[in-house]
Write a protein that holds these residues in place. Structure first.
Motif, short mmCIF file in Angstrom:
data_model
loop_
_atom_site.label_atom_id
_atom_site.label_comp_id
_atom_site.label_asym_id
_atom_site.label_seq_id
_atom_site.Cartn_x
_atom_site.Cartn_y
_atom_site.Cartn_z
N GLY A 99 0.61 -1.04 0.10
CA GLY A 99 0.25 0.19 0.02
C GLY A 99 0.42 1.49 0.30
O GLY A 99 0.08 1.81 0.51
N LEU A 100 1.99 1.80 -0.29
CA LEU A 100 2.91 2.92 -0.25
C LEU A 100 3.09 2.72 -1.94
O LEU A 100 4.36 2.63 -2.24
CB LEU A 100 3.99 1.88 0.32
CG LEU A 100 4.17 1.81 1.93
CD1 LEU A 100 6.04 1.68 2.66
CD2 LEU A 100 3.66 3.56 2.83
N SER A 101 2.34 3.25 -2.42
CA SER A 101 2.42 3.30 -3.65
C SER A 101 1.69 4.51 -4.83
O SER A 101 1.49 5.25 -3.56
CB SER A 101 1.39 2.42 -4.70
OG SER A 101 0.06 2.42 -4.40
N PRO A 102 2.79 4.90 -5.22
CA PRO A 102 3.81 4.27 -5.94
C PRO A 102 4.68 3.74 -5.87
O PRO A 102 5.45 4.73 -4.94
CB PRO A 102 4.27 5.18 -7.45
CG PRO A 102 3.58 6.64 -6.88
CD PRO A 102 2.60 6.51 -6.09
N GLY A 103 5.16 2.67 -5.29
CA GLY A 103 6.92 2.25 -5.19
C GLY A 103 7.79 3.08 -4.84
O GLY A 103 8.46 3.14 -4.35
N GLU A 104 8.03 3.42 -6.36
CA GLU A 104 9.30 4.57 -6.26
C GLU A 104 9.09 5.78 -5.60
O GLU A 104 10.49 5.59 -5.27
CB GLU A 104 9.12 4.68 -8.78
CG GLU A 104 9.77 3.84 -8.88
CD GLU A 104 7.85 3.20 -9.36
OE1 GLU A 104 7.43 3.09 -8.31
OE2 GLU A 104 8.13 2.09 -10.77
N ALA A 105 7.83 6.64 -5.42
CA ALA A 105 7.78 7.49 -4.78
C ALA A 105 8.62 7.16 -3.22
O ALA A 105 8.20 7.98 -2.91
CB ALA A 105 6.18 7.81 -5.33
N PHE A 106 8.44 6.11 -2.63
CA PHE A 106 8.66 6.11 -1.64
C PHE A 106 10.42 5.54 -1.25
O PHE A 106 10.93 5.25 -0.37
CB PHE A 106 7.55 5.20 -0.56
CG PHE A 106 6.91 5.26 -0.81
CD1 PHE A 106 6.19 6.00 1.28
CD2 PHE A 106 5.15 5.12 -0.98
CE1 PHE A 106 5.22 6.33 1.89
CE2 PHE A 106 4.28 5.87 -0.72
CZ PHE A 106 3.78 6.13 0.63
N CYS A 107 11.11 5.05 -2.55
CA CYS A 107 11.92 4.29 -1.91
C CYS A 107 12.94 5.17 -2.07
O CYS A 107 13.79 4.95 -0.99
CB CYS A 107 12.61 4.18 -4.06
SG CYS A 107 12.05 2.40 -4.48
N HIS A 108 13.00 6.33 -2.55
CA HIS A 108 14.07 7.54 -1.72
C HIS A 108 14.01 8.13 -0.35
O HIS A 108 14.11 8.65 -0.27
CB HIS A 108 14.63 8.07 -2.88
CG HIS A 108 15.62 7.39 -3.92
ND1 HIS A 108 16.06 6.73 -3.76
CD2 HIS A 108 14.81 7.28 -5.06
CE1 HIS A 108 16.52 6.49 -5.11
NE2 HIS A 108 15.41 6.41 -6.23
N ARG A 109 12.53 7.65 0.62
CA ARG A 109 12.05 8.20 1.25
C ARG A 109 13.33 8.22 2.79
O ARG A 109 13.30 6.75 2.36
CB ARG A 109 10.91 8.58 1.92
CG ARG A 109 9.89 9.28 0.35
CD ARG A 109 9.15 10.25 0.69
NE ARG A 109 8.29 9.70 -0.53
CZ ARG A 109 7.02 9.84 -0.22
NH1 ARG A 109 5.86 9.68 1.08
NH2 ARG A 109 6.27 10.97 -0.82
N TYR A 110 12.73 8.63 3.53
CA TYR A 110 13.20 8.01 5.35
C TYR A 110 12.75 7.96 6.43
O TYR A 110 11.80 8.77 5.98
CB TYR A 110 14.84 8.66 5.18
CG TYR A 110 15.77 8.71 4.15
CD1 TYR A 110 17.17 8.01 4.83
CD2 TYR A 110 16.11 9.26 3.52
CE1 TYR A 110 17.98 7.58 4.19
CE2 TYR A 110 17.21 9.45 2.79
CZ TYR A 110 18.22 8.24 2.58
OH TYR A 110 19.29 8.17 2.52
N PRO A 111 12.54 7.17 6.57
CA PRO A 111 11.57 6.78 7.88
C PRO A 111 11.24 7.65 8.63
O PRO A 111 10.04 8.22 8.90
CB PRO A 111 12.25 5.80 9.05
CG PRO A 111 13.25 5.14 8.56
CD PRO A 111 13.92 6.27 7.16
#
Lengths: 298, 327, 274
Positions: C149-161
């Protein structure tokens, strides 16, 4: 390791740091010394007589006070004091930073391994650290120096690093102990990560800020030890350093006749160590939010 | 006149990104001996209200507007020395972690005695020990355990001792902020009964703050549901739980897992928490609201009365009055 | 279902498992009794079921999960996974076990390394297990992020916790746990730190994941209602003993052990129904 989050934290830390009056003053003083150290490369190019070690003003055979050609005067063989002072700044940086760097590398590695491994390895590494920590480092250095004669500057750096890692390793170890059982480390273990990977990928980025903090305090200590050694005559004779300059003043009997020669190196040692100390204190505030003044938080 | 009357209260936190409105134009009344529950999810401002009522707001918080009238005086205007007269004596607090509220190096009875003596320096020894007996009786701690140290108490007993300490000076108002969150369900059940029983016996006003609707429902007569710094629905326990009108209350109740409503579980859609940095008159829940439609856009929510005691804050009066709306 | 039939289908089996925490040894101080976190428990988890372990803090439920994730080892007894004892696993075979058993931790604020980006976090299990190439790994990570449910996945890839909410962090933790497509997942109170509306969404997600991959779950919780919502069978654990095991429905409807009865009685609910 030096990832984006790290840079972000570094940037935020820098903003807090530079707001701190101690940090600001420290950075300014350091900047001045940095300029001096860089200038030391260019001064001998103006005229060979400005070489700090071999450059002798043909017109001067005695120590003279400040003049237009020699702004801070010359020493007893006619070498330029300003040129020596600049060279000394370079040496102080090299000795201070590299000795601190090596002691931090050793201390961080030992601390992480001891804290992570625990058990017998932890106990033996920490006992070793205890033993080294209680040894008086200057006395040891003096004994070694009197055994082997005068030291090369890099041997001094090396010995200072060896003598000074235990305090760092203690701090890093306790930090590692608290990290070791954090769920993100355990998650990595559950994924099958090796110990080496856990130590370098997960623990190291989290202890590095603390290591940097200790590095600034170590720089201060290293500069002082090198100055003391050189002043006592155990320094590297092929290198000009501030401690060495003080020794020359002393040896040539100019202690009370040539304040223009005595005061600059003494002042420089005090100011540079003070600057690094201020830097460390300001960094302490960045890393420990509890020390931060109210109003800056949030 | 009511015991406590909060009018138009707004509290903001100074953050790097600007003023965050944690509490946004809140109003409520509490009669003497009444109990009022605040329920909402993390960040909804319920704890900030509790802190404001105790005069314990953190440094970077600021009361932007509004009044807190308590026994005829406006608490917003009190200075710190004046607060010290009120805090503990007239308004007392039961904190979430009993372990932190008790000092480990003193016996429990010493600590409670100190709370009494601070506000009644002239109390005689006989009166003091009489009062201590009453207090320990009230919260069901055996008198033999009075002189024990906190570490000799179980978690539940510690929380009882904290309740006793809150009651020490016979306050007119008690604020309980998540008093059972750190406890096991069995102990939680005991403590909730204890709080309710003590409140009814002493006729103290109670403000009970929790994220758990069922816990609030088991203690309080009246309930305020909070969302993003605002009260979105208020009513008696029966009204709020039997016929929730605001879509957020319905979401909250619909996603609560209890042993007997498994079939009615509605899984809400993913939602971002609303931006509380900007001032807006529009509905803060609109982004996550299952009943929100085009009509909501550009309108400001208003208080809609369902009964004299039951109101909801919404842009859609028809929906609120009809009851369950689209659901 | 026949008893012998279920026996064959057990994925995880605990036999007489005891875990004792010995007090620290000190000189000149008589050591006190070891604390028994688990007292000789027997438990069987079938292929493809969601098995609930319900108990209060200190009951030993988390210890059970940690034993299964091989974060700790039992003091006595043996744990069988797919009929193989796991206590002696080492090296390559331990690594293989780890690729089949994953864990979701309680606190999403503690279980993600703040220095690693979301992609790096989810990538780690694939990297340490040496699965795929650089490109296929990244593809897998993006796909898994979409799945949780973290979509689009690409958008979350480079984030930090620190840029994510608690619920989103827990989704990252779930992605990390399922990226290896393990057979068995230990979920240790995965929602107890989250708000009810977020928790229910995560429950739904875990159910979807179970449908998609057919994994077996051990669901550890203190909340009986959540266990009933999620689980096929529930075991109630109290002070290191399993006091009752039954289907989720039966354990609520017909509790037998007095402790289970007590737990059900004190479960907060709405007096006025809905």
């Amino acid at each position: 390791m030096l990832n984006k989050y790290f840079m972000l934290r570094f940037y935020k830390g820098w903003q807090i740091f530079i707001q701190n009056p101690l940090g600001k003053t420290g950075v300014i003083i350091l900047g001045v010394f940095m300029v001096m150290a860089i200038a030391s490369f260019f001064v001998p190019l103006i005229d060979p007589m400005y070489d700090p070690m071999t450059g002798i003003d043909p017109d001067i055979k005695l120590s003279t006070g400040p003049s237009l050609t020699h702004w801070l005067g010359t020493d007893n063989v006619g070498r330029d004091i300003l040129a020596q002072l600049l060279e000394g700044a370079k040496v102080a940086f090299v000795v201070g930073l590299s000795a601190a760097f090596f002691s931090i590398v050793i201390g961080t590695l030992v601390g992480m391994i001891a804290g992570y491994a625990g058990g017998l390895l932890d106990a033996s590494l920490m006992r070793l650290a205890d033993i080294i920590m209680v040894l008086p480092s200057l006395v040891i250095l003096l004994i070694l120096a009197s055994l082997f004669g005068q030291f090369n500057i890099w041997i001094i750096v090396f010995i200072i690093a060896i003598m000074r890692w235990p305090a760092v390793s203690r701090v890093i170890r306790s930090q590692t102990l608290s990290l070791k059982h954090r769920p993100f480390i355990e998650a990595s273990r559950v994924a099958g990560a090796s110990h080496v990977r856990i130590i370098f990928r997960h623990i190291m980025p989290n202890v590095l800020p603390l290591a940097f903090l200790y590095m600034t305090f170590r720089v201060t200590a290293a500069i002082l030890v090198e100055a003391a050694l050189s002043f006592l005559g155990f320094g590297d004779p092929s290198q000009v350093s501030w401690g060495m300059m003080l020794q020359w003043v002393w040896k040539s009997g100019h202690m009370f006749q040539a304040p223009y020669w005595l005061i600059p190196p003494g002042l420089c040692i005090s100011l540079l160590t003070l600057a690094f100390y201020m830097l460390g204190r300001a960094m302490d505030e960045v890393l420990d939010p509890r020390l931060r003044k109210e109003g800056q938080s949030g | 006149m009511s015991l406590l009357s909060v009018e138009n209260l707004s509290i903001g936190y100074q953050t790097k990104k600007g003023m965050l409105k944690a509490v946004d134009h809140i109003r409520f009344d509490l009669e003497e001996g009444d109990s009022l529950g605040f329920v909402g999810e993390s960040g909804c401002g319920k704890t900030t209200i509790g802190m404001a009522l105790m005069g314990l707001l953190p440094e970077n918080a600021e009361i932007l507007e509004g009044r807190i009238r308590f026994q005829g005086r406006d608490l917003v205007l009190l200075t710190e020395p004046q607060w010290r007269q009120v805090r503990g004596a007239k308004v007392a607090m039961i904190f979430q972690s009993a372990m932190n509220a008790l000092n480990p190096v003193f016996p429990v009875d010493e600590q409670i005695k100190e709370a009494i003596v601070t506000h009644q320096p002239d109390i005689s020894d006989a009166d003091l020990s009489e009062r201590m007996k009453q207090l320990f009786d009230l919260v069901d701690i055996p008198l033999a355990r009075m002189k024990n140290y906190p570490h000799e108490y179980s978690g539940g007993m510690k929380q009882r001792a904290v309740i006793a300490m809150a009651l020490a000076c016979d306050p007119a108002l008690i604020i309980a902020d998540e008093p059972t969150t750190a406890l096991d369900v069995i102990v939680q059940d005991q403590i909730l009964r204890e709080i309710k029983m003590v409140q009814q016996k002493t006729r103290t006003g109670l403000i009970f703050i929790s994220h758990d609707i069922a816990v609030v429902a088991s203690v309080c007569e009246r309930i305020c549901v909070m969302y993003a710094g605002q009260i979105v629905e208020t009513g008696t326990r029966k009204e709020v739980f039997k016929s929730p009108r605001h879509p957020y209350t319905q979401t909250l109740l619909g996603s609560y897992l209890s042993l007997d409503n498994l079939k009615d579980i509605k899984v809400p859609d993913m939602k971002e928490s609303p931006d509380q940095l900007t001032d807006t008159n529009e509905c803060r829940f609109s982004g996550a609201c299952p009943s929100c439609d085009r009509k909501c856009a550009g309108r400001s929510p208003e208080w809609i009365e369902i009964s004299p005691t039951h109101q909801a804050f919404c842009c859609n009066p028809g929906l609120i009055r009809r009851g369950h709306g689209k659901n | 279902m026949e008893k012998t039939d279920t026996k064959n289908r057990l994925l995880v089996e605990l036999k007489q498992v005891t875990k004792a925490y010995a007090p620290k040894k000190r000189w000149f101080v008589r050591s006190s009794q070891p604390v028994l976190a688990l007292n000789s428990i027997d438990l069987g988890i079938e292929h493809g079921e969601v098995f609930g372990l319900v108990g209060q803090s200190g009951s030993g439920k988390t210890t059970t999960g940690r034993l299964l994730a091989k974060l700790e080892s039992p003091t006595a007894g043996e744990i069988y996974f797919d009929k193989t004892p796991i206590s002696q696993l080492k090296g390559v075979r331990l690594k293989a076990y780890r690729s089949r058993v994953q864990m979701i931790f309680q606190d999403p604020y503690q279980s993600l390394n703040p220095h690693l980006s979301i992609a790096e976090t989810v990538l780690e299990p694939l990297m340490v297990q040496g699965i795929g190439t650089r490109d296929t790994r990244m593809e897998k990570v993006v796909h898994t992020l979409d799945l949780v449910g973290l979509s689009p996945g690409e958008a979350f890839c480079h984030r930090y916790p620190h840029q994510l909410s608690g619920g989103q962090r827990q989704r990252v933790a779930i992605a990390r746990a399922i990226v290896l497509e393990p057979q068995f997942i230990v979920a240790d109170e995965p929602t107890s730190m989250l708000d009810a509306t977020i928790a229910i969404q995560l429950f739904k997600l875990l159910q979807e994941i179970k449908e998609t991959f057919g994994m077996t779950f051990l669901f550890i919780t203190h909340n009986l209602a959540a266990a009933r919502y999620m689980c096929d069978r529930i075991a109630v654990i109290h002070e290191g003993h399993i006091v009752e095991v039954n289907t989720a429905e039966n354990i609520i409807r017909h509790p037998e052990h007095p402790y289970t009865k007590k737990l059900i009685k004190v479960q907060p609910g709405f007096k006025y129904g809905r």
